[in-house]
Design an enzyme around this catalytic site. Structure first.
Site, PDB file in Angstrom:
ATOM      1  N   ALA A 142      -6.143   9.530  -7.173  1.00 44.39           N
ATOM      2  CA  ALA A 142      -4.706   9.235  -7.171  1.00 44.39           C
ATOM      3  C   ALA A 142      -4.211   8.942  -5.768  1.00 44.39           C
ATOM      4  O   ALA A 142      -3.447   7.994  -5.541  1.00 44.39           O
ATOM      5  CB  ALA A 142      -3.932  10.395  -7.785  1.00 44.39           C
ATOM      6  N   TYR A 143      -4.644   9.747  -4.814  1.00 47.09           N
ATOM      7  CA  TYR A 143      -4.204   9.569  -3.432  1.00 47.09           C
ATOM      8  C   TYR A 143      -4.662   8.223  -2.871  1.00 47.09           C
ATOM      9  O   TYR A 143      -3.861   7.477  -2.281  1.00 47.09           O
ATOM     10  CB  TYR A 143      -4.739  10.707  -2.580  1.00 47.09           C
ATOM     11  CG  TYR A 143      -4.373  10.624  -1.122  1.00 47.09           C
ATOM     12  CD1 TYR A 143      -3.063  10.819  -0.702  1.00 47.09           C
ATOM     13  CD2 TYR A 143      -5.345  10.373  -0.158  1.00 47.09           C
ATOM     14  CE1 TYR A 143      -2.723  10.758   0.644  1.00 47.09           C
ATOM     15  CE2 TYR A 143      -5.023  10.307   1.189  1.00 47.09           C
ATOM     16  CZ  TYR A 143      -3.709  10.493   1.582  1.00 47.09           C
ATOM     17  OH  TYR A 143      -3.388  10.424   2.911  1.00 47.09           O
ATOM     18  N   ALA A 144      -5.936   7.894  -3.053  1.00 45.53           N
ATOM     19  CA  ALA A 144      -6.452   6.628  -2.537  1.00 45.53           C
ATOM     20  C   ALA A 144      -5.783   5.443  -3.217  1.00 45.53           C
ATOM     21  O   ALA A 144      -5.510   4.419  -2.573  1.00 45.53           O
ATOM     22  CB  ALA A 144      -7.969   6.563  -2.715  1.00 45.53           C
TER      23      ALA A 144
END
Length: 245
Positions: free
Chosen positions: A153-155
């Protein structure tokens, strides 16, 4: 661009590790800084007091980066206190980690709201209000290339940040405003150390040829370059990661 001592910067997420280092580094160059915070007002005020006690110029402004009205008020505060804005450094973001299969949609939506919408709101205002000759600097992550498990999700959110950065650089043609993203590798901030064993930290630190974690000051030096002398670098993603593949 204005002489360095005449420049004004907004640093979002300035109560965090990288953001605070950026504030300290820019004020060393004489830049006036708006110390933005999302939740930790006490830490932001302490940082601004540190700057002013050392003879620098700093004010504090709180806002949800994903709220356009609140962020517009931050830009208004910069204009009222210092006359305008020349540099926007957008470090604010969140980084909950879990494998894609175990990431609930509420968490995913929260990451996108803060990291993607927050960047869009901040960059949109910056494109409207940064003075000609200025600089807009977003924070991405080297994980967009390293593909580390748990960072899905972060990437994904930072991939969107990179896309917005590169397009905005082309959209501001003719105004002498540079727009770049810095993609740090693993950096020794409190957020990075959360939930990691010493063994895992050492494993991650040895993953680049320098065999250490980056420091917030490493990233702040890169910001200072882009905010100052790095005028011929535009529409780029700079990987500040010690040479990690």
């Amino acid at each position: 661009m204005a002489d360095i001592e005449d420049r004004v910067a907004i640093v979002t997420g300035a109560s965090g590790g990288i953001g605070a280092a950026v504030v300290r580094r820019l004020t060393q160059d004489g830049v006036a800084v708006v110390v933005h915070y999302g939740g930790n007002a006490e830490r932001a005020r302490a940082l601004a007091d540190e700057v002013t006690d050392a003879g620098g110029r700093a004010i504090v402004a709180g806002a949800d980066v994903a709220d356009e009205e609140e962020m517009a008020a931050v830009f208004d505060a910069a204009a009222h206190a210092f006359g305008g804005v020349d540099v926007v450094v957008h470090t604010a973001g969140i980084m909950p980690l879990s494998p894609v299969a175990q990431t609930d949609l509420e968490t995913f939506d929260r990451v996108m709201h803060t990291n993607v919408r927050g960047t869009f709101v901040t960059d949109r205002l910056a494109a409207q209000r940064v003075r000609d000759g200025g600089a807009i600097i977003n924070l991405s992550t080297s994980v967009t290339r390293l593909q580390l498990p748990g960072y899905g999700a972060y990437a994904a959110s930072k991939g969107a940040v990179e896309a917005m950065t590169l397009i905005l650089a082309r959209e501001l043609r003719g105004r002498d405003i540079t727009v770049n993203a810095i993609a740090p590798g693993p950096t020794a901030t409190p957020l990075f150390f959360e939930g990691k064993s010493p063994e895992l930290v050492q494993q991650i630190a040895s993953g680049n040829p320098m065999q250490r974690l980056g420091t917030p000051e490493d990233i702040a030096e890169t910001v200072a370059f882009l905010a100052g002398p790095g005028r011929w670098i535009n529409g780029q993603v700079l990987y500040a990661n010690g040479g990690a593949a």
